[in-house]
Design an enzyme around this catalytic site. Structure first.
Site, PDB file in Angstrom:
ATOM      1  N   HIS A 149      -9.239   1.172   4.954  1.00 21.00           N
ATOM      2  CA  HIS A 149      -7.958   1.304   5.657  1.00 21.00           C
ATOM      3  C   HIS A 149      -8.154   2.232   6.862  1.00 21.00           C
ATOM      4  CE1 HIS A 149      -3.882   2.542   6.590  1.00 21.00           C
ATOM      5  NE2 HIS A 149      -3.491   1.427   6.003  1.00 21.00           N
TER       6      HIS A 149
ATOM      7  N   GLY B  34       2.936  -1.128   4.222  1.00 17.33           N
ATOM      8  CA  GLY B  34       3.024   0.288   3.857  1.00 17.33           C
ATOM      9  C   GLY B  34       4.460   0.660   3.563  1.00 17.33           C
ATOM     10  N   GLY B  35       5.143   1.218   4.557  1.00 15.99           N
ATOM     11  CA  GLY B  35       6.499   1.751   4.388  1.00 15.99           C
ATOM     12  C   GLY B  35       7.457   0.831   3.639  1.00 15.99           C
TER      13      GLY B  35
ATOM     14  N   SER C 109       3.725  -2.461  10.222  1.00 13.30           N
ATOM     15  CA  SER C 109       5.177  -2.576  10.445  1.00 13.30           C
ATOM     16  C   SER C 109       5.774  -3.915  10.031  1.00 13.30           C
ATOM     17  CB  SER C 109       5.526  -2.241  11.902  1.00 13.30           C
ATOM     18  OG  SER C 109       5.156  -0.901  12.193  1.00 13.30           O
TER      19      SER C 109
ATOM     20  N   ASN D 148       0.878  -1.178   0.000  1.00  9.97           N
ATOM     21  CA  ASN D 148       0.000   0.000   0.000  1.00  9.97           C
ATOM     22  C   ASN D 148       0.912   1.224   0.000  1.00  9.97           C
ATOM     23  OD1 ASN D 148      -1.699   2.115   0.611  1.00  9.97           O
ATOM     24  ND2 ASN D 148      -2.203   1.398   2.685  1.00  9.97           N
TER      25      ASN D 148
HETATM   26  P1  PGA Z   1       3.191   0.051   7.574  1.00  7.22           P
HETATM   27  O1  PGA Z   1       1.707   0.332   7.012  1.00  7.22           O
HETATM   28  O2  PGA Z   1       3.671  -1.220   6.908  1.00  7.22           O
HETATM   29  O3  PGA Z   1       3.987   1.253   7.129  1.00  7.22           O
HETATM   30  O4  PGA Z   1       3.089  -0.088   9.036  1.00  7.22           O
HETATM   31  C1  PGA Z   1       0.791  -0.714   6.851  1.00  7.22           C
HETATM   32  C2  PGA Z   1      -0.496  -0.190   6.251  1.00  7.22           C
HETATM   33  O5  PGA Z   1      -0.924   0.913   6.589  1.00  7.22           O
HETATM   34  O6  PGA Z   1      -1.147  -0.890   5.438  1.00  7.22           O
END
Ligand code: PGA
Length: 265
Positions: A95, A232-233, A211, A9
């Site tokens: 989300h 995400g990241g 994360s 994402n």
């Molecule tokens: P993150 O985000 O991997 O940066 O924690 C996950 C997400 O929001 O789908």
């Protein structure tokens, strides 16, 4: 056939050049055996990525319009049908950032899931508790309510994916314990089974998000009923994203069999 779904994402990130470089770099990395990979870029990058997607990863979007109509006077909105036409095959709905910043309720999320499915997309329905919910001991109750109120009646294992993302784990580097994730995923599977029957519950995929990175992917993806990750990241860098997809996880034979049998029915 059972496959983990490794979904990125990108949120409101990446330029066209970065998106092109990502696809190019991903193509040079070791491919993940028996794994489905998906990237959900901002809509602005969808056409570029569809056109330059030589390795044929799946592409999706991070949201769709709530309007039931495929077109009309809905300024700023983009319908599920429109992104399906551009080449998207998945849509993330509900989300936690959309729930928190745009006031999306379970009812809205359910309508968006219906719109995605009606347009031929697979809906990734996101749920997750806040830290207050968890500290108060309410995490499972809160998440199961979100799951059952956000899933449409037409949900099946083919058109729907559930993503459990504790709000406090998103973008923070904090992850729940393996036991907490296992408890939540088992509870979600059980609730879906009660409402939709064993066949749909077993053929559905349940992602963990929050994360996820290459260094914790082995243990998270080895948990029962963790059938993939929403990232995400770490999905912004091809090496990290691929590192998660090629992690050394183990899926129980019981889960694989139940999934495959449910799909044959
Ligand atoms: P993150 O985000 O991997 O940066 O924690 C996950 C997400 O929001 O789908």
């Amino acid at each position: 056939m059972y496959q983990k779904l490794i979904a990125g994402n990108w949120k409101m990130n990446q330029t066209r050049e970065q998106a092109r470089a990502f696809l190019k770099e991903l193509a040079t990395l070791e491919s993940a055996a028996n794994t489905e990979m998906l990237v959900c870029p901002p809509i602005s990058l969808l056409t570029t990525m569809v056109d330059e997607n030589d390795i044929k990863i799946n592409l999706g979007v991070q949201d769709v319009a709530v309007a039931v109509k495929e077109s009309g006077a809905f300024t700023g909105d983009i319908s599920a049908k429109m992104v399906q036409e551009l080449g998207a095959s998945y849509a993330i709905v509900g989300h936690s950032e959309r729930r928190a910043m745009h006031g999306e309720t379970n009812e809205i999320v359910q309508q968006k899931a219906i719109n995605a499915i009606d347009a031929g997309l697979k809906a990734i329905i996101c749920v997750g508790e806040t830290l207050n919910d968890r500290d108060a001991g309410n995490a499972v109750d809160v998440v199961l309510t979100q799951v059952l109120e956000s899933m449409p009646k037409i949900a099946t294992g083919d058109n729907c994916v559930i993503a459990y993302e504790p709000v406090w784990a998103i973008g923070t580097g904090k992850v729940p314990t393996v036991d907490d994730v296992a408890e939540m995923h088992a509870a979600i599977h059980q609730a879906v089974e009660k409402q939709f029957g064993a066949n749909i519950a077993n053929s559905m995929r349940y992602l963990y998000g929050g994360s996820v990175k290459p260094s914790n992917a082995d243990s998270l993806l080895s948990i029962d009923y963790v059938d993939g990750a929403l990232i995400g990241g770490a999905s912004l860098k091809a090496t990290d994203f691929n590192g998660i997809a090629t992690a050394q996880y183990i899926t129980s034979a019981k889960r694989i069999n139940a999934f495959d049998i449910a799909h044959q029915r």
